[in-house]
Design a protein around this motif. Sequence first.
Motif, PDB file in Angstrom:
ATOM      1  N   ASN A   1       0.722  -1.033   0.131  1.00 14.18           N
ATOM      2  CA  ASN A   1       0.089   0.122   0.203  1.00 14.18           C
ATOM      3  C   ASN A   1       0.734   1.255  -0.130  1.00 14.18           C
ATOM      4  O   ASN A   1       0.646   2.246  -0.499  1.00 14.18           O
ATOM      5  N   TYR A   2       1.900   1.123   0.788  1.00 15.08           N
ATOM      6  CA  TYR A   2       2.780   2.374   0.575  1.00 15.08           C
ATOM      7  C   TYR A   2       3.523   2.714  -0.680  1.00 15.08           C
ATOM      8  O   TYR A   2       3.605   3.632  -1.022  1.00 15.08           O
ATOM      9  N   ILE A   3       4.068   1.622  -1.351  1.00 11.16           N
ATOM     10  CA  ILE A   3       4.781   1.609  -2.600  1.00 11.16           C
ATOM     11  C   ILE A   3       3.570   2.088  -3.764  1.00 11.16           C
ATOM     12  O   ILE A   3       3.874   2.763  -4.766  1.00 11.16           O
ATOM     13  N   TYR A   4       2.505   1.506  -3.849  1.00 15.84           N
ATOM     14  CA  TYR A   4       1.515   1.548  -4.828  1.00 15.84           C
ATOM     15  C   TYR A   4       0.429   2.550  -4.465  1.00 15.84           C
ATOM     16  O   TYR A   4      -0.694   2.149  -4.997  1.00 15.84           O
ATOM     17  N   LYS A   5       0.592   3.322  -3.539  1.00 18.82           N
ATOM     18  CA  LYS A   5      -0.437   4.314  -3.348  1.00 18.82           C
ATOM     19  C   LYS A   5      -0.949   5.054  -4.500  1.00 18.82           C
ATOM     20  O   LYS A   5      -0.291   5.367  -5.351  1.00 18.82           O
ATOM     21  N   GLY A   6      -2.258   5.589  -4.629  1.00 19.45           N
ATOM     22  CA  GLY A   6      -2.809   6.331  -5.742  1.00 19.45           C
ATOM     23  C   GLY A   6      -1.956   7.725  -5.785  1.00 19.45           C
ATOM     24  O   GLY A   6      -1.648   8.101  -4.931  1.00 19.45           O
ATOM     25  N   HIS A   7      -2.103   8.312  -7.063  1.00 16.48           N
ATOM     26  CA  HIS A   7      -1.710   9.424  -7.333  1.00 16.48           C
ATOM     27  C   HIS A   7      -2.486  10.550  -6.902  1.00 16.48           C
ATOM     28  O   HIS A   7      -3.634  10.476  -6.831  1.00 16.48           O
ATOM     29  N   ARG A   8      -1.917  11.649  -6.639  1.00 12.37           N
ATOM     30  CA  ARG A   8      -2.608  12.934  -6.227  1.00 12.37           C
ATOM     31  C   ARG A   8      -3.136  13.476  -7.329  1.00 12.37           C
ATOM     32  O   ARG A   8      -2.527  13.552  -8.329  1.00 12.37           O
ATOM     33  N   ASP A   9      -4.363  14.195  -7.014  1.00 16.43           N
ATOM     34  CA  ASP A   9      -5.101  14.839  -8.184  1.00 16.43           C
ATOM     35  C   ASP A   9      -5.118  16.238  -7.549  1.00 16.43           C
ATOM     36  O   ASP A   9      -5.925  16.756  -7.264  1.00 16.43           O
ATOM     37  N   VAL A  10      -4.118  17.173  -7.921  1.00 18.29           N
ATOM     38  CA  VAL A  10      -3.716  18.403  -7.447  1.00 18.29           C
ATOM     39  C   VAL A  10      -4.849  19.368  -7.815  1.00 18.29           C
ATOM     40  O   VAL A  10      -5.272  20.264  -7.126  1.00 18.29           O
ATOM     41  N   SER A  11      -5.263  19.294  -9.124  1.00 14.54           N
ATOM     42  CA  SER A  11      -6.365  20.090  -9.640  1.00 14.54           C
ATOM     43  C   SER A  11      -7.638  19.993  -8.962  1.00 14.54           C
ATOM     44  O   SER A  11      -8.467  20.907  -8.833  1.00 14.54           O
TER      45      SER A  11
ATOM     46  N   LYS B   1      -3.964  33.264 -12.275  1.00 13.89           N
ATOM     47  CA  LYS B   1      -3.720  32.788 -10.993  1.00 13.89           C
ATOM     48  C   LYS B   1      -3.285  31.073 -11.588  1.00 13.89           C
ATOM     49  O   LYS B   1      -3.900  30.673 -12.668  1.00 13.89           O
ATOM     50  N   VAL B   2      -2.344  30.601 -10.954  1.00 18.34           N
ATOM     51  CA  VAL B   2      -1.872  29.099 -11.352  1.00 18.34           C
ATOM     52  C   VAL B   2      -2.106  28.324 -10.105  1.00 18.34           C
ATOM     53  O   VAL B   2      -1.574  28.666  -8.991  1.00 18.34           O
ATOM     54  N   LYS B   3      -2.930  27.104 -10.261  1.00 20.52           N
ATOM     55  CA  LYS B   3      -2.958  26.265  -9.033  1.00 20.52           C
ATOM     56  C   LYS B   3      -1.912  25.052  -9.351  1.00 20.52           C
ATOM     57  O   LYS B   3      -2.144  24.523 -10.567  1.00 20.52           O
ATOM     58  N   GLY B   4      -1.227  24.802  -8.551  1.00 20.61           N
ATOM     59  CA  GLY B   4      -0.390  23.582  -8.531  1.00 20.61           C
ATOM     60  C   GLY B   4       0.229  22.921  -7.377  1.00 20.61           C
ATOM     61  O   GLY B   4      -0.015  23.544  -6.287  1.00 20.61           O
ATOM     62  N   ARG B   5       1.161  22.072  -7.487  1.00 19.83           N
ATOM     63  CA  ARG B   5       1.946  21.743  -6.293  1.00 19.83           C
ATOM     64  C   ARG B   5       3.321  22.275  -6.349  1.00 19.83           C
ATOM     65  O   ARG B   5       4.253  22.351  -7.348  1.00 19.83           O
ATOM     66  N   PHE B   6       3.707  23.027  -5.308  1.00 19.03           N
ATOM     67  CA  PHE B   6       4.945  23.600  -5.129  1.00 19.03           C
ATOM     68  C   PHE B   6       6.008  22.672  -4.831  1.00 19.03           C
ATOM     69  O   PHE B   6       5.956  21.804  -3.930  1.00 19.03           O
TER      70      PHE B   6
ATOM     71  N   TYR C   1      11.217  29.370  -8.732  1.00 21.58           N
ATOM     72  CA  TYR C   1      10.645  28.582  -7.941  1.00 21.58           C
ATOM     73  C   TYR C   1       9.721  27.843  -8.778  1.00 21.58           C
ATOM     74  O   TYR C   1       9.052  28.327  -9.727  1.00 21.58           O
ATOM     75  N   ARG C   2       9.466  26.495  -8.484  1.00 32.23           N
ATOM     76  CA  ARG C   2       8.899  25.430  -9.186  1.00 32.23           C
ATOM     77  C   ARG C   2       7.810  24.930  -8.851  1.00 32.23           C
ATOM     78  O   ARG C   2       7.536  24.654  -7.756  1.00 32.23           O
ATOM     79  N   MET C   3       6.783  24.943  -9.720  1.00 30.56           N
ATOM     80  CA  MET C   3       5.433  24.068  -9.380  1.00 30.56           C
ATOM     81  C   MET C   3       5.324  23.070 -10.529  1.00 30.56           C
ATOM     82  O   MET C   3       5.593  23.286 -11.709  1.00 30.56           O
ATOM     83  N   ASP C   4       4.585  22.056 -10.436  1.00 24.91           N
ATOM     84  CA  ASP C   4       4.188  21.124 -11.305  1.00 24.91           C
ATOM     85  C   ASP C   4       2.766  20.742 -11.136  1.00 24.91           C
ATOM     86  O   ASP C   4       2.033  21.248 -10.165  1.00 24.91           O
ATOM     87  N   GLU C   5       2.109  19.983 -11.954  1.00 24.45           N
ATOM     88  CA  GLU C   5       0.762  19.584 -12.273  1.00 24.45           C
ATOM     89  C   GLU C   5      -0.084  20.793 -12.054  1.00 24.45           C
ATOM     90  O   GLU C   5      -1.104  20.921 -11.288  1.00 24.45           O
ATOM     91  N   CYS C   6       0.172  21.832 -12.670  1.00 25.05           N
ATOM     92  CA  CYS C   6      -0.601  23.214 -12.846  1.00 25.05           C
ATOM     93  C   CYS C   6      -1.689  23.197 -13.725  1.00 25.05           C
ATOM     94  O   CYS C   6      -1.689  22.699 -14.626  1.00 25.05           O
ATOM     95  N   THR C   7      -2.730  24.183 -13.167  1.00 19.46           N
ATOM     96  CA  THR C   7      -3.683  24.439 -13.947  1.00 19.46           C
ATOM     97  C   THR C   7      -3.833  25.868 -13.627  1.00 19.46           C
ATOM     98  O   THR C   7      -3.712  26.560 -12.655  1.00 19.46           O
ATOM     99  N   VAL C   8      -4.401  26.568 -15.041  1.00 18.70           N
ATOM    100  CA  VAL C   8      -4.696  27.932 -14.896  1.00 18.70           C
ATOM    101  C   VAL C   8      -6.036  28.142 -14.264  1.00 18.70           C
ATOM    102  O   VAL C   8      -6.900  27.623 -14.961  1.00 18.70           O
ATOM    103  N   ILE C   9      -6.572  29.118 -13.357  1.00 27.04           N
ATOM    104  CA  ILE C   9      -7.756  28.997 -13.019  1.00 27.04           C
ATOM    105  C   ILE C   9      -8.190  30.428 -12.851  1.00 27.04           C
ATOM    106  O   ILE C   9      -7.292  31.513 -13.365  1.00 27.04           O
ATOM    107  N   ASP C  10      -9.383  30.682 -12.840  1.00 30.41           N
ATOM    108  CA  ASP C  10     -10.223  32.057 -13.175  1.00 30.41           C
ATOM    109  C   ASP C  10     -10.208  32.703 -11.734  1.00 30.41           C
ATOM    110  O   ASP C  10     -10.304  32.366 -10.874  1.00 30.41           O
TER     111      ASP C  10
END
Length: 129
Positions: A22-32, A105-110, A120-129
Amino acid sequence: MKKIKVLIGIFILLLFAFAMFNYIYKGHRDVSSEKPSYVISAVDLENTFLENEEFANKKYLDQTIVINGKVTDVDVVNNIIILEGKVSAKCNVPIVNVNFGTIIKVKGRFIGYDDLLEEYRMDECTVID
């Protein structure tokens, strides 16, 4: 008595194997879909790091945040937006309707500060209104 010890040992081994799986194969986060932990401007983020980098890393690292700022560069091929010349936001989806000089505005994981590129870097980003 020996059979009980063997069964307990097997049970503990199976429990350990299940926990590791369960630790190794845990589900991926959905940052959006996550609620942002912080909403901050690109300039304020930089100032926080300049004041106390250790504190800023503890506060923002691996957190879902919303950063607002002026678009200073767009890399459509790699889906990267640069805000205020300091925040690099790697988007999950193709970038559309993002123009230079606009405030977005950009939402993502820092994911931290890159010393080499000084950004400064972020990934899994989406542009929000």
